[in-house]
Design an enzyme around this catalytic site. Structure first.
Site, short mmCIF file in Angstrom:
data_model
loop_
_atom_site.label_atom_id
_atom_site.label_comp_id
_atom_site.label_asym_id
_atom_site.label_seq_id
_atom_site.Cartn_x
_atom_site.Cartn_y
_atom_site.Cartn_z
N LEU A 235 60.82 57.33 -8.27
CA LEU A 235 60.37 57.91 -9.53
C LEU A 235 61.26 57.57 -10.71
O LEU A 235 60.79 57.53 -11.85
CB LEU A 235 60.28 59.44 -9.39
CG LEU A 235 59.30 59.96 -8.33
CD1 LEU A 235 59.35 61.47 -8.27
CD2 LEU A 235 57.89 59.48 -8.62
N GLY A 236 62.51 57.36 -10.48
CA GLY A 236 63.42 57.05 -11.58
C GLY A 236 64.82 56.82 -11.09
O GLY A 236 65.17 57.11 -9.94
N GLU A 237 65.63 56.27 -11.99
CA GLU A 237 67.01 55.98 -11.66
C GLU A 237 67.86 56.17 -12.90
O GLU A 237 67.47 55.76 -14.01
CB GLU A 237 67.16 54.55 -11.14
CG GLU A 237 68.57 54.20 -10.68
CD GLU A 237 68.64 52.82 -10.05
OE1 GLU A 237 69.76 52.43 -9.62
OE2 GLU A 237 67.60 52.14 -9.98
N PHE B 160 73.68 58.62 -12.66
CA PHE B 160 74.29 59.46 -11.65
C PHE B 160 73.45 59.63 -10.40
O PHE B 160 73.80 60.42 -9.54
CB PHE B 160 74.60 60.84 -12.24
CG PHE B 160 75.44 60.79 -13.47
CD1 PHE B 160 76.63 60.08 -13.50
CD2 PHE B 160 75.03 61.43 -14.63
CE1 PHE B 160 77.40 60.03 -14.64
CE2 PHE B 160 75.81 61.39 -15.77
CZ PHE B 160 77.00 60.68 -15.79
N GLY B 161 72.34 58.91 -10.27
CA GLY B 161 71.55 59.07 -9.07
C GLY B 161 70.19 58.41 -9.16
O GLY B 161 69.77 57.91 -10.21
N VAL B 162 69.49 58.42 -8.01
CA VAL B 162 68.15 57.86 -7.88
C VAL B 162 67.22 58.96 -7.39
O VAL B 162 67.59 59.76 -6.52
CB VAL B 162 68.14 56.67 -6.90
CG1 VAL B 162 66.77 56.00 -6.90
CG2 VAL B 162 69.23 55.66 -7.26
N VAL B 163 65.99 58.98 -7.94
CA VAL B 163 65.02 60.02 -7.61
C VAL B 163 63.85 59.38 -6.87
O VAL B 163 63.31 58.35 -7.30
CB VAL B 163 64.54 60.75 -8.88
CG1 VAL B 163 63.54 61.84 -8.51
CG2 VAL B 163 65.72 61.33 -9.63
N LYS C 159 66.65 63.62 -4.74
CA LYS C 159 67.59 62.91 -5.61
C LYS C 159 68.87 62.65 -4.84
O LYS C 159 69.48 63.58 -4.29
CB LYS C 159 67.90 63.73 -6.87
CG LYS C 159 68.88 63.06 -7.81
CD LYS C 159 69.11 63.89 -9.06
CE LYS C 159 70.09 63.23 -10.01
NZ LYS C 159 70.32 64.02 -11.23
N ASP D 48 71.88 69.05 -22.34
CA ASP D 48 71.19 67.75 -22.39
C ASP D 48 69.69 67.97 -22.53
O ASP D 48 68.88 67.33 -21.85
CB ASP D 48 71.50 66.94 -21.13
CG ASP D 48 71.16 65.47 -21.29
OD1 ASP D 48 71.01 65.01 -22.45
OD2 ASP D 48 71.04 64.77 -20.27
#
Length: 599
Positions: free
Chosen positions: A176-178, A181-184, A204, A316
């Site tokens: 789904l996204g990157e 601080f991490g990958v989802v 995540k 944020d």
């Protein structure tokens, strides 16, 4: 003369022998009164009915009533003190009737008070005020008492009832996204779930700030689960080839973020379809667009108020971190990796900030850089209401939310370049939105004029709300509660509020006070009654006061004071840096031991 003779006894015998028949009768009545006083428990009303029923004389009844009043008024010694209501008490225990000069002998009588003895605590005004003040402090934001209950009761009990997972329980799906601080990923359970809702999850893999995000999401799940995406579980997986990774699992809410929606040419009508599930048969226009934007802002402010009430500042807030939940048809906040838990000081470092410069407030820090590092958790929780009121850290998120409001109203600011250009213009105007409007409105294009028209609906309450959120000084910005109580949200939005939301909204409106109306009333009163003779102000003088700006003139004293303040700040900064270095190991993720580890 007898040696054993007693002069007092002789005198008493002589007196008794000289008594007449009338004296004997009066003495007999007195003896009856003594027996009556001894037999009857004397009360404030002296049992007058009992005396009358015993055919006592009026003088006896009057004597008994007065004696009973004297006994009930004197708690320690019933026959100590001066005379009251014509009666006096001699040292020997004789009661005198000053009006009739009669003497009643009461030496051997024993009296006791019939007033009820209370063993309960006495409530005083001072004690009640102190107790109320203590309770108010314990429940003031971010909540000392709720914090202790959450950390030492709820968090402990939750471990026995929550579902646990291991890395082998998941099947990775679509990425789904990157981020930095991490990958989802979108994942599903390896075992067949009981329902599709339980098996549709988001995973995540976080390398940095993963422990922080686990802590924040668990806190939010216990305190305000509807504000953010529903968090299920988090653990440390140490067998990865990339090194230790934190695995965080959420229930799948949806893929559409507010950033995706506002970049669409159909915004805000595409959101209307998602919220209602259908397209309204209404003509397009700023009235309809305003209702949709109002709905989004209300949901976002409700979510922010839930976070701030539990002591968490997101730091944020931006459209990319606001996701639309398809199940509840509401917008929720995600990505708590940069959040700070100011109830116990987790992820708060005074001289460190994690922010997106496009949406960050001018101060860049949620609290003063001179604020020391957080002490131990119990001490930090006890002091948290004081630090919260001194710094108002939640106003940092309010500024970011105001910029999102601005983007929804002005299509030209929805792109990164447009928002960066606006920030530059606003900075040149000293972060004054009214000054910025005066600068750009005369030469505004179609999109800008349409945005101003939308915010000027209903007497300009939308613009008033925006200017109260986007301000240079944090203390001058409204809180999430005050924003929800603003007249901008008086009109019915697309979705009717739930009972609890409506109750919270009414409470916010009842507790928030609008001081601007009072200030306007005072100024108008001064203007109407103002003449130089009476010491007031005219309209022209008031206008000069409004336009007057403080002039700062340099002087040796002012320069010396500024130098002293700079030196003080340097000393405090040096001390804080030294203390941070000493406390680094002691503070290093003391709460990470609560995070489960995958063996």
């Amino acid at each position: 003369m007898e040696l054993n003779s007693n002069p007092t006894q002789d005198a008493w015998k002589d007196t008794r022998d000289r008594e007449t028949a009338d004296d004997k009768s009066r003495r007999q009545k007195h003896d009856e009164s003594k027996l009556l006083v001894t037999a009857i428990e004397i009360s404030p009303v002296a049992r007058a009915d009992q005396l009358i029923s015993m055919n006592q004389s009026p003088f006896t009844i009057q004597l008994m009533v007065v004696v009973s009043v004297q006994i009930n008024l004197c708690s320690s010694s019933p026959f100590a003190g001066g005379s009251r209501s014509g009666f006096g008490v001699a040292e020997g225990g004789e009661m005198h009737d000053d009006s009739n000069a009669a003497v009643v002998h009461l030496r051997r009588l024993k009296f006791r008070s019939t007033l009820p003895k209370s063993n309960e605590l006495t409530v005083t005004t001072t004690g009640a005020a102190l107790a109320l003040g203590a309770l108010s402090y314990l429940w003031a934001t971010p909540g000392v008492a709720p914090g202790f209950f959450d950390m030492f009761v709820l968090a402990f009990l939750e471990r026995f009832f929550r579902t646990t997972y291991r890395k082998d329980d998941f099947i990775l799906g679509k990425k789904l996204g990157e981020g930095a601080f991490g990958v989802v990923y979108r994942v599903s359970l390896a075992k067949k779930p009981s329902s599709k809702k339980e098996g549709d999850l988001v995973l995540k893999k976080a390398t940095e700030y993963g422990a922080v995000e686990i802590w924040m999401n668990e806190r939010v799940r216990r305190a305000c689960a509807n504000c953010c995406a529903y968090f299920l579980y988090g653990f440390l997986e140490s067998s990865s080839k990339k090194g230790p990774e934190y695995w965080l699992i959420w229930r799948y809410e949806g893929e559409s973020t507010l950033s995706d929606l506002i970049l669409s040419k159909e915004f805000p009508y595409n959101v209307e379809t998602m919220i209602l599930g259908e397209v309204q048969d209404l003509p397009k226009g700023i009235e309809r667009e305003n209702r949709i934007i109002q709905t989004i802002m209300r949901q976002l402010l409700f979510a922010l108020d839930g976070l701030h009430s539990t002591g968490i500042v997101h730091r944020d807030i931006k459209p990319q971190n606001i996701i639309f939940s398809e199940g509840s048809r509401t917008f929720k906040i995600i990505d708590l990796g940069a959040a700070a838990d100011l109830r116990v000081g987790i992820n708060y470092i005074p001289k460190e900030f994690l922010l997106d410069p496009r949406y960050a407030a001018p101060e860049q820090y949620i609290m003063s850089t001179q604020t020391p590092s957080a002490p131990s958790a119990p001490v930090a929780a006890a002091l948290s209401p004081v630090l919260w009121q001194l710094n108002l850290p939640d106003r940092f998120d309010i500024y970011s939310t105001g910029l999102i409001f601005l983007q929804m109203a002005f299509p030209g600011f929805r792109t990164d370049n447009g928002l960066i250009q606006f920030n530059r213009q606003l900075k040149r105007c000293d972060y004054d939105l009214n000054a910025w409007r005066k600068t750009v409105e005369p030469r505004a294009g179609i999109e800008l004029r349409r945005g101003f028209e939308l915010l000027d609906l209903d007497g300009g309450i939308g613009w008033e709300l925006l200017t109260s959120m986007v301000r240079y000084k944090a203390r001058q910005r409204v809180s999430a509660k005050a924003a929800l109580a603003h007249p901008y949200f008086d009109r019915e939005a697309l979705l009717a509020l739930s009972f609890m939301q409506n109750l919270r909204l009414q409470f916010f409106r009842a507790t928030q006070q609008d001081y601007s109306e009072a200030a306007k009333w005072i100024i108008q009163l001064m203007a109407r009654s103002g003449t130089e003779k009476e010491g007031g102000f005219t309209e022209a003088q008031l206008q000069e006061l409004r336009e007057m700006e403080p002039k700062k003139k340099a002087s040796p004293q002012r320069n010396a004071l500024a130098s002293a303040l700079r030196l003080q700040r340097k000393i405090i900064r040096t001390l804080n840096e030294s203390m941070d270095e000493l406390n680094t190991r002691r503070k290093s993720l003391w709460w990470s031991r609560w995070i489960p580890k995958e063996e």
